[in-house]
Write a protein that holds these residues in place. Sequence first.
Motif, mmCIF file in Angstrom:
data_model
loop_
_atom_site.group_PDB
_atom_site.id
_atom_site.type_symbol
_atom_site.label_atom_id
_atom_site.label_comp_id
_atom_site.label_asym_id
_atom_site.label_seq_id
_atom_site.Cartn_x
_atom_site.Cartn_y
_atom_site.Cartn_z
ATOM 1 N N SER A 14 0.820 -1.215 0.000
ATOM 2 C CA SER A 14 0.000 0.000 0.000
ATOM 3 C C SER A 14 0.853 1.263 0.000
ATOM 4 N N THR A 15 2.081 1.185 0.461
ATOM 5 C CA THR A 15 2.957 2.354 0.420
ATOM 6 C C THR A 15 3.738 2.426 -0.883
ATOM 7 N N ASN A 16 3.853 1.301 -1.569
ATOM 8 C CA ASN A 16 4.480 1.266 -2.898
ATOM 9 C C ASN A 16 4.150 -0.065 -3.543
ATOM 10 N N ILE A 17 3.187 -0.060 -4.440
ATOM 11 C CA ILE A 17 2.741 -1.317 -5.050
ATOM 12 C C ILE A 17 3.855 -1.975 -5.839
ATOM 13 N N VAL A 237 -5.207 19.618 -16.704
ATOM 14 C CA VAL A 237 -4.534 18.434 -17.229
ATOM 15 C C VAL A 237 -5.380 17.777 -18.307
ATOM 16 N N ALA A 238 -4.721 17.054 -19.174
ATOM 17 C CA ALA A 238 -5.379 16.455 -20.327
ATOM 18 C C ALA A 238 -5.830 15.026 -20.025
ATOM 19 N N THR A 239 -6.778 14.540 -20.798
ATOM 20 C CA THR A 239 -7.196 13.135 -20.739
ATOM 21 C C THR A 239 -6.717 12.355 -21.950
ATOM 22 N N SER A 240 -6.158 13.076 -22.920
ATOM 23 C CA SER A 240 -5.603 12.412 -24.094
ATOM 24 C C SER A 240 -4.463 13.266 -24.640
ATOM 25 N N LEU A 241 -3.627 12.634 -25.457
ATOM 26 C CA LEU A 241 -2.487 13.312 -26.050
ATOM 27 C C LEU A 241 -2.411 12.916 -27.519
ATOM 28 N N ASN A 242 -2.944 13.793 -28.379
ATOM 29 C CA ASN A 242 -2.916 13.564 -29.831
ATOM 30 C C ASN A 242 -3.321 12.138 -30.221
ATOM 31 N N GLY A 243 -4.442 11.719 -29.707
ATOM 32 C CA GLY A 243 -4.985 10.416 -30.067
ATOM 33 C C GLY A 243 -4.748 9.314 -29.063
ATOM 34 N N TYR A 244 -3.758 9.477 -28.184
ATOM 35 C CA TYR A 244 -3.532 8.500 -27.119
ATOM 36 C C TYR A 244 -4.363 8.856 -25.899
ATOM 37 N N LYS A 245 -5.089 7.902 -25.382
ATOM 38 C CA LYS A 245 -5.732 8.093 -24.092
ATOM 39 C C LYS A 245 -4.647 8.124 -23.016
ATOM 40 N N ILE A 246 -4.843 8.913 -21.968
ATOM 41 C CA ILE A 246 -3.901 8.982 -20.862
ATOM 42 C C ILE A 246 -4.495 8.257 -19.658
ATOM 43 N N VAL A 247 -3.776 7.262 -19.156
ATOM 44 C CA VAL A 247 -4.145 6.551 -17.926
ATOM 45 C C VAL A 247 -3.085 6.886 -16.880
ATOM 46 N N ARG A 248 -3.533 7.261 -15.693
ATOM 47 C CA ARG A 248 -2.606 7.645 -14.630
ATOM 48 C C ARG A 248 -2.627 6.591 -13.526
ATOM 49 N N THR A 249 -1.450 6.227 -13.037
ATOM 50 C CA THR A 249 -1.360 5.273 -11.935
ATOM 51 C C THR A 249 -0.706 5.937 -10.733
ATOM 52 N N ASP A 250 -1.168 5.545 -9.564
ATOM 53 C CA ASP A 250 -0.592 6.010 -8.294
ATOM 54 C C ASP A 250 -0.180 4.763 -7.517
ATOM 55 N N HIS A 251 1.105 4.626 -7.238
ATOM 56 C CA HIS A 251 1.619 3.426 -6.581
ATOM 57 C C HIS A 251 1.462 3.453 -5.068
ATOM 58 N N ARG A 252 0.932 4.530 -4.523
ATOM 59 C CA ARG A 252 0.858 4.640 -3.065
ATOM 60 C C ARG A 252 -0.577 4.940 -2.643
ATOM 61 N N THR A 253 -1.170 4.038 -1.891
ATOM 62 C CA THR A 253 -2.511 4.257 -1.355
ATOM 63 C C THR A 253 -2.508 4.375 0.165
ATOM 64 N N ASN A 254 -1.344 4.421 0.761
ATOM 65 C CA ASN A 254 -1.230 4.537 2.213
ATOM 66 C C ASN A 254 -0.046 5.459 2.519
ATOM 67 N N PRO A 255 -0.246 6.592 3.148
ATOM 68 C CA PRO A 255 -1.523 7.111 3.653
ATOM 69 C C PRO A 255 -2.460 7.494 2.507
ATOM 70 N N TYR A 257 -5.059 9.753 0.878
ATOM 71 C CA TYR A 257 -5.665 11.071 0.789
ATOM 72 C C TYR A 257 -6.374 11.149 -0.552
ATOM 73 N N ILE A 258 -7.693 11.046 -0.520
ATOM 74 C CA ILE A 258 -8.440 10.938 -1.771
ATOM 75 C C ILE A 258 -8.242 12.155 -2.646
ATOM 76 N N ARG A 259 -8.091 13.334 -2.021
ATOM 77 C CA ARG A 259 -7.876 14.546 -2.804
ATOM 78 C C ARG A 259 -6.546 14.456 -3.567
ATOM 79 N N ASN A 260 -5.543 13.922 -2.916
ATOM 80 C CA ASN A 260 -4.222 13.819 -3.533
ATOM 81 C C ASN A 260 -4.188 12.719 -4.586
ATOM 82 N N THR A 261 -4.788 11.574 -4.264
ATOM 83 C CA THR A 261 -4.715 10.419 -5.158
ATOM 84 C C THR A 261 -5.522 10.617 -6.431
#
Length: 353
Positions: A14-17, A237-255, A257-261
Amino acid sequence: MSGKNIAVVAGYWSTNIGNSFFQLGAEYLLKKVFPNDNVFIFADQPGYWNVNEGNPPNSFPMLESMDLDYLVIQGPFLRPEFDKIWLKTLRQLQSTGTKIIVLAAGMMKYDAENVRKYREWLSEVPPFIFTTRDTDTYRLIHDLAEHSYDGVDTALFITDLFHPPKTNLGEYVVYNFDKWPEPKIWYTEKNNTKAFADNSFHFDDHVWNLKFPTMRKRMVQKSRLMQTIDSWVPENVATSLNGYKIVRTDHRTNPYYIRNTYRRPNTFAHDLPQSYLAIYANAKLTLSNRVHACVATMAYGNSAMLFSETPRARLLDRLGATEISKKPVKLDLALVAEEKYKMTEWLKAVVND
């Protein structure tokens, strides 16, 4: 269950997947090496919650109570706080006959003074087996073990363990900048870079340009509190980049903070690894400040680029990805398969000798 007991210490997903990638890879590898024995994951030391303090005085040393034939430690466990986290436990286990296996070892710091400390501590509790994930660690430490091998990161074995299905997302890129503010990324059709870009690189017949918010980046590197404060800074921030969809990953869920994540669109965060692996396995490109986001992406045959100066990136040099901080790279999967095979066969030979 009859046979030997082999405990693979793991945790802090949870601190680093990314920890789970090499820990599950190690478990898979050891089940190949010990096919008729009891290989299992077991809780890591509590000292990693606060490495400066080490293991809390009131923590119950469960590992020291276990009847084990082998204890397996992985990854960058060689760090300045090693004595506060591991020394007492390893002394106790070795006193009762447990053999220590170190898989894919790395260091948190490679300077001469810290190497001297690592050698002093490991001379007191020498491993039975010591394999490394970067050649510098092998060169500096290998003589202290009964058996040593210049190996590779066990996260490479996740492709044998987990086979993700395809997605219906089309082509997408992964932004994994969970420790820093996300950079602005854009690309141009012609072979011209922008003078104000922090980094420019060629990929997919375009020139990609990247610019970090410098002051915010410096601020969040000071503490996690600053990261939380930064989450309230307005962004576009963008959701796509010239035709590529952008998916964002966050490797830390502990602690957590929903606002941050979840401050940016298309963010994935969880405390289990398989969905991350599916994201990286299907990505066209991963841009990240985390080493194991890049390792996972490249292990599945895709391109990745690392934006970090961490010494842990030396494991990528061992795989031939020496240019990964300059441009997106792929691994030579035939070479990876060969290295995995040689490491597996070497381990089998040692434990069956």
